[in-house]
Design a protein around this motif. Structure first.
Motif, PDB file in Angstrom:
ATOM      1  N   GLY A  24     -12.072  16.609  31.778  1.00  0.00           N
ATOM      2  CA  GLY A  24     -12.785  15.401  31.385  1.00  0.00           C
ATOM      3  C   GLY A  24     -13.400  15.499  30.008  1.00  0.00           C
ATOM      4  N   ARG A  25     -13.947  16.674  29.668  1.00  0.00           N
ATOM      5  CA  ARG A  25     -14.568  16.839  28.351  1.00  0.00           C
ATOM      6  C   ARG A  25     -13.507  16.788  27.253  1.00  0.00           C
ATOM      7  NH1 ARG A  25     -16.927  16.132  32.066  1.00  0.00           N
ATOM      8  NH2 ARG A  25     -18.524  17.424  33.054  1.00  0.00           N
ATOM      9  N   ILE A 210     -27.453   6.193  27.099  1.00  0.00           N
ATOM     10  CA  ILE A 210     -26.257   5.368  26.968  1.00  0.00           C
ATOM     11  C   ILE A 210     -25.222   5.840  27.985  1.00  0.00           C
ATOM     12  CG2 ILE A 210     -26.628   4.878  24.518  1.00  0.00           C
ATOM     13  CD1 ILE A 210     -24.403   6.942  23.916  1.00  0.00           C
ATOM     14  N   VAL A 211     -24.246   4.985  28.253  1.00  0.00           N
ATOM     15  CA  VAL A 211     -23.183   5.309  29.196  1.00  0.00           C
ATOM     16  C   VAL A 211     -21.863   5.434  28.448  1.00  0.00           C
ATOM     17  CG1 VAL A 211     -21.897   4.538  31.226  1.00  0.00           C
ATOM     18  CG2 VAL A 211     -24.366   4.146  31.085  1.00  0.00           C
ATOM     19  N   ILE A 212     -21.231   6.592  28.581  1.00  0.00           N
ATOM     20  CA  ILE A 212     -19.859   6.806  28.103  1.00  0.00           C
ATOM     21  C   ILE A 212     -19.062   7.285  29.300  1.00  0.00           C
ATOM     22  CG2 ILE A 212     -18.350   8.188  26.637  1.00  0.00           C
ATOM     23  CD1 ILE A 212     -20.527   8.252  24.542  1.00  0.00           C
ATOM     24  N   PRO A 213     -18.249   6.427  29.893  1.00  0.00           N
ATOM     25  CA  PRO A 213     -17.540   6.798  31.127  1.00  0.00           C
ATOM     26  C   PRO A 213     -16.441   7.817  30.868  1.00  0.00           C
ATOM     27  CG  PRO A 213     -16.765   4.683  30.340  1.00  0.00           C
ATOM     28  CD  PRO A 213     -17.905   5.066  29.443  1.00  0.00           C
ATOM     29  N   HIS A 214     -15.966   8.432  31.952  1.00  0.00           N
ATOM     30  CA  HIS A 214     -14.795   9.316  31.838  1.00  0.00           C
ATOM     31  C   HIS A 214     -13.644   8.527  31.221  1.00  0.00           C
ATOM     32  CE1 HIS A 214     -16.987  12.256  34.003  1.00  0.00           C
ATOM     33  NE2 HIS A 214     -16.966  11.625  35.157  1.00  0.00           N
ATOM     34  N   GLN A 215     -12.938   9.180  30.323  1.00  0.00           N
ATOM     35  CA  GLN A 215     -11.974   8.484  29.476  1.00  0.00           C
ATOM     36  C   GLN A 215     -10.550   8.510  30.021  1.00  0.00           C
ATOM     37  OE1 GLN A 215     -12.942   7.025  26.092  1.00  0.00           O
ATOM     38  NE2 GLN A 215     -14.650   7.004  27.546  1.00  0.00           N
ATOM     39  N   ILE A 216      -9.845   7.423  29.747  1.00  0.00           N
ATOM     40  CA  ILE A 216      -8.392   7.420  29.902  1.00  0.00           C
ATOM     41  C   ILE A 216      -7.805   8.071  28.662  1.00  0.00           C
ATOM     42  CG2 ILE A 216      -6.341   5.946  29.816  1.00  0.00           C
ATOM     43  CD1 ILE A 216      -7.775   3.986  31.630  1.00  0.00           C
ATOM     44  N   SER A 336     -10.767   7.612  36.210  1.00  0.00           N
ATOM     45  CA  SER A 336      -9.990   7.138  35.052  1.00  0.00           C
ATOM     46  C   SER A 336      -8.493   7.377  35.256  1.00  0.00           C
ATOM     47  CB  SER A 336     -10.467   7.831  33.773  1.00  0.00           C
ATOM     48  OG  SER A 336     -10.359   9.236  33.891  1.00  0.00           O
ATOM     49  N   HIS A 337      -8.134   8.486  35.928  1.00  0.00           N
ATOM     50  CA  HIS A 337      -6.715   8.743  36.217  1.00  0.00           C
ATOM     51  C   HIS A 337      -6.148   7.660  37.131  1.00  0.00           C
ATOM     52  CE1 HIS A 337      -7.928  13.273  35.816  1.00  0.00           C
ATOM     53  NE2 HIS A 337      -7.942  12.644  34.657  1.00  0.00           N
ATOM     54  N   CYS A 338      -6.922   7.320  38.158  1.00  0.00           N
ATOM     55  CA  CYS A 338      -6.461   6.313  39.123  1.00  0.00           C
ATOM     56  C   CYS A 338      -6.302   4.942  38.477  1.00  0.00           C
ATOM     57  CB  CYS A 338      -7.433   6.234  40.302  1.00  0.00           C
ATOM     58  SG  CYS A 338      -7.525   7.750  41.295  1.00  0.00           S
ATOM     59  N   ILE A 339      -7.205   4.609  37.572  1.00  0.00           N
ATOM     60  CA  ILE A 339      -7.089   3.335  36.854  1.00  0.00           C
ATOM     61  C   ILE A 339      -5.865   3.357  35.946  1.00  0.00           C
ATOM     62  CG2 ILE A 339      -8.183   1.854  35.120  1.00  0.00           C
ATOM     63  CD1 ILE A 339      -9.453   1.707  37.937  1.00  0.00           C
ATOM     64  N   GLN A 340      -5.638   4.472  35.295  1.00  0.00           N
ATOM     65  CA  GLN A 340      -4.551   4.581  34.336  1.00  0.00           C
ATOM     66  C   GLN A 340      -3.186   4.352  34.972  1.00  0.00           C
ATOM     67  OE1 GLN A 340      -4.361   8.417  32.440  1.00  0.00           O
ATOM     68  NE2 GLN A 340      -3.087   7.696  30.763  1.00  0.00           N
ATOM     69  N   VAL A 341      -2.983   4.840  36.205  1.00  0.00           N
ATOM     70  CA  VAL A 341      -1.657   4.744  36.824  1.00  0.00           C
ATOM     71  C   VAL A 341      -1.421   3.402  37.518  1.00  0.00           C
ATOM     72  CG1 VAL A 341      -1.478   7.243  37.094  1.00  0.00           C
ATOM     73  CG2 VAL A 341      -2.419   5.879  38.971  1.00  0.00           C
ATOM     74  N   GLU A 342      -2.443   2.545  37.556  1.00  0.00           N
ATOM     75  CA  GLU A 342      -2.299   1.158  38.027  1.00  0.00           C
ATOM     76  C   GLU A 342      -1.838   1.058  39.480  1.00  0.00           C
ATOM     77  OE1 GLU A 342       0.292  -0.728  35.164  1.00  0.00           O
ATOM     78  OE2 GLU A 342      -1.377  -1.128  33.810  1.00  0.00           O
ATOM     79  N   LYS A 343      -2.320   1.961  40.310  1.00  0.00           N
ATOM     80  CA  LYS A 343      -2.033   1.893  41.739  1.00  0.00           C
ATOM     81  C   LYS A 343      -3.313   1.503  42.490  1.00  0.00           C
ATOM     82  CE  LYS A 343       2.168   3.183  41.176  1.00  0.00           C
ATOM     83  NZ  LYS A 343       2.745   4.425  41.675  1.00  0.00           N
TER      84      LYS A 343
END
Length: 417
Positions: A24-25, A210-216, A336-343
């Motif tokens: 993640g980092r 501030i909020v910086i979410p886990h990145q795609i 972020s991984h789950c969002i990225q793969v669009e499932k």
């Protein structure tokens, strides 16, 4: 402030294979680079490492200090006499001798840098370490440019129930973080709920957080990774990837799956439920259920990251499973991984959670982790959708992709003053 920010980053590791936290980092660092910012990375990976296009400096461990020798003596006591003095040391001083020496090593490395040459300094950590944060407290010349990234509640006795962890030296750790909250220019959190949770203990994080979410990160996904033999891409696949700690009980998901199969017996030959990752606490239950349900697969511990990412991309449903709790302020790294793969995501966790907040109140596939009937119903709906084309219709997640992406990250930092 210039759109070409110059940022120095202090991180414990850039080795993506050593932990999910490091993955993640590194994704965050890569997106900061893509955002057009000038970066210089100081890392304590203990070996030469490189990130493409980014200046990386390995921090040298200081081996001539009293804390170094005390830490090695402590290891020898444990190895040859079986005496573990770590709890006593942490009760007395708050932290281990190794922690103090590592933090000092970071201080020594940073003394070569001039704060005037940078817009921000970002400290990244993993697990319950926060060595870079300890180091920065000893460098007051950086405090007005310090972005202190806080990935989880700290100290561990601030975790919400059902987590009941209390570390030795808990009071010193608590006051250490109080100092971080007061000295850092901004606290940085991967989730809004985590900022609010930590702000309830340290109010400065509410005022300057501030909020910086886990990145795609497009660098992470490899479409040519080979799928393991136990993954049948022709089947309706329900995938849980990640460690199952004691508090993340898979029983509701397994029973929901079994109930789904009982009501739809023909689905047994067309479906599979996979658990990937360490599962020591739940292994007896999962192995017993695996013997009774042929389409249930449980990995024997860690699964290679590239293989997991390939399976997440090919799965029909990705599961995010959290503890039974009133609140879950965490944003899981795999979100972020789950969002990225669009499932479709099947979220099993409390209503008051960062995952549920981001998916939105109207998102259909959510339940408490022990809501067996609801889980079975969701699996039925998702299976019916899959059956129509033997492929799960993609979920666009357009707003979330933007939120987890480079442009939002760039805007967040450029708007800091």
């Amino acid at each position: 402030m210039s759109a070409k920010l110059n940022i120095i980053i202090i991180t414990e590791s850039i080795e993506v294979n050593d932990s999910s936290a490091s993955k993640g980092r590194v994704a965050l660092i890569q997106n900061l680079h893509k955002a057009g910012f000038q970066l210089k990375i100081y890392h304590y990976t203990r070996k030469p490492m490189a990130l493409e296009g980014i200046a990386c400096v390995a921090i040298k461990e200081q081996k001539g200090t009293l804390n170094y020798f005390l830490s090695k003596a402590q290891l020898l006591l444990k190895r040859f006499l079986g005496l573990n003095a770590n709890q006593w040391v942490e009760k007395q001083f708050g932290f281990s001798f190794a922690f103090f020496n590592d933090s000092y090593s970071i201080i020594k490395a940073l003394q070569k840098e001039n704060p005037e040459n940078f817009d921000w300094i970002l400290t990244l950590s993993k697990a319950a370490s926060f060595r870079p944060h300890k180091a920065l407290l000893g460098l007051p010349q950086w405090h007005d440019k310090w972005l202190a990234y806080i990935h989880d509640p700290y100290p561990m006795h601030f975790y919400p129930r059902p987590y009941t962890w209390v570390e030795p030296g808990y009071y010193q750790k608590q006051e250490f973080f109080r100092e971080v909250s007061k000295k850092a220019a901004f606290g940085v959190f991967p989730s809004k709920l985590l900022q609010e949770w930590m702000g309830s203990y340290y109010p400065d994080f509410l005022e300057r957080g501030i909020v910086i979410p886990h990145q795609i990160s497009e660098n992470e996904i490899k479409t040519n990774s080979t799928l393991p033999t136990y993954f049948d891409a022709k089947k309706f696949t329900i995938l849980h990837a990640g460690s199952l700690m004691k508090q993340r009980d898979p029983k509701g998901l397994v029973e929901g799956y079994a109930l789904f199969l009982k009501k739809h017996p023909k689905a047994a030959a067309q479906t599979q439920l996979l658990f990937l990752g360490n599962n020591d606490y739940h292994a007896p239950y999962l192995n017993a259920q695996g013997a009774a349900i042929p389409s249930l697969y449980v990995s024997k511990g860690y699964v290679a990251y590239e293989s997991v990412r390939a399976m997440q991309q090919e799965a029909s449903v990705n599961v995010i499973l959290e503890a039974k709790a009133e609140i879950s302020p965490f944003l899981p790294g795999k979100f972020s991984h789950c969002i990225q793969v669009e499932k479709p995501i099947l979220h099993l966790g409390p209503t008051l959670s960062e995952t549920r907040r981001l998916l939105g109140n109207a998102y259909p596939y959510t339940a408490e982790i022990d809501a067996v009937q609801s889980i079975a119903n969701h699996l039925h709906t998702l299976y019916d959708n899959w059956q129509q084309t033997k492929q799960q219709p993609p979920v666009a997640y357009a707003d979330l992709k933007a939120y987890l992406g480079v442009n939002h990250l760039r805007d967040t930092l450029l708007n800091l003053t």
